[in-house]
Design an enzyme around this catalytic site. Sequence first.
Site, PDB file in Angstrom:
ATOM      1  N   CYS A  88       3.645   1.594  -3.276  1.00 51.92           N
ATOM      2  CA  CYS A  88       4.740   0.790  -3.820  1.00 51.92           C
ATOM      3  C   CYS A  88       6.016   1.611  -3.933  1.00 51.92           C
ATOM      4  CB  CYS A  88       4.340   0.226  -5.186  1.00 51.92           C
ATOM      5  SG  CYS A  88       5.670  -0.725  -5.956  1.00 51.92           S
TER       6      CYS A  88
ATOM      7  N   CYS B 209       8.130   0.925  -6.989  1.00 52.78           N
ATOM      8  CA  CYS B 209       7.643   1.557  -8.222  1.00 52.78           C
ATOM      9  C   CYS B 209       7.937   3.056  -8.226  1.00 52.78           C
ATOM     10  CB  CYS B 209       6.124   1.404  -8.371  1.00 52.78           C
ATOM     11  SG  CYS B 209       5.456  -0.192  -7.947  1.00 52.78           S
ATOM     12  N   ASP B 210       7.713   3.711  -7.109  1.00 53.41           N
ATOM     13  CA  ASP B 210       7.645   5.176  -7.118  1.00 53.41           C
ATOM     14  C   ASP B 210       8.733   5.883  -6.308  1.00 53.41           C
ATOM     15  OD1 ASP B 210       5.352   5.057  -8.701  1.00 53.41           O
ATOM     16  OD2 ASP B 210       4.074   4.772  -6.957  1.00 53.41           O
TER      17      ASP B 210
END
Length: 329
Positions: free
Chosen positions: A142, A145-146
């Site tokens: 992701c 997300c990261d």
Amino acid sequence: MNAPANDIRNVIIIGSGPAGFTAAIYAARANLKPLLFEGLTRGGQPGGQLMLTTEVENYPGFPKGMMGPELMSLFREQAARFGTDLIQQDVESVELGSRPFKVTSDGKTHLAQTVIIATGASANWLNIPTENALKGYGVSACATCDGFFFKNKEVIVVGGGDSALEEANFLTKFASKVTLVHRRDALRASKIMQERAMANPKIAFEWNAAVDEIKDPAQKKVTGVVLKDTRTGQKRELRCDGVFVAIGHTPNTELFKGKLGLDDKGYIVVKDGTHTNVPGVFACGDVMDHKYRQAITAAGSGCMAAIDAERWLESQHAAVPGKAAAPVA
Ligand code: NAP
């Protein structure tokens, strides 16, 4: 009001990610006394995909960020506070052909007037041993997300579809270099995404290449990958600080095949919010959404599913008030 037998639940919720727990919070506060199955399939723990991420920085309300597992434990606590009954078991089967619906877990069958499905989707992984050891330590599925953790670092993205190119483009906001590693010499992604990626000076391409190994689990961080030429089998190393796997997701809909309308990729089809093709059965979160796939959108659709279920119960005169909800501070 037609009062069903006491052992028939107003709402059974299946799934314990942001969608399932949000549905539970809303259903519990609507006095519907929901029962939620948390499921243990994913690594033996409930909580959905956020259990696999480290810090969540884009969930509104947490300006300093929050670790994914901690955020999920807060969701769970909030659902329990208002009287949700929680069972940490995988659901083994469902019968949705007639009401009350039947949900079986650990050999016991539970009855419900409505079912909210929030079983999520699972990222597809490469399934090489070092990948598992480095998840959360530089290996991610992701970028949203990261990606932020890879400022001025070099990363690779594995895959050749729209997701991979979208992730690669997104990562160029942070990374100094993004190398797209694809197993063939032609991309599957749409033309417009291809053109955008090819025009991005920060994106390089490794064609006909499969990731054979990710280094270095001993250091608990990503230091590079071993690439294998898919035509010749020849191996070589590529240095990088992060590996983003973007080879598609699979919705967790095995239980519902032949029982609910699914699209050609297996996602539950919903209309008018979260209604499935079976009246009284609702779906929310990644199990019905392959487009946004964010914790906040999943939570939003969980809220919608609880409201849809509540209104549907009202329309059927089928709701039985549960215990009074705890007073709100
Ligand atoms: P996808 O289209 O199925 O592409 C998956 C990619 O991963 C393919 O290039 C595939 O290679 C590769 N792959 C699969 N298994 C692999 C493995 N084990 N090792 C290495 N590579 C592997 O999946 P997606 O990109 O997630 O897209 C899913 C759907 O969502 C698509 O319909 C897509 O159009 C849509 N989507 C749209 C957007 C957008 O419009 N902005 C963004 C994201 C997704 P091969 O090509 O060789 O099969």
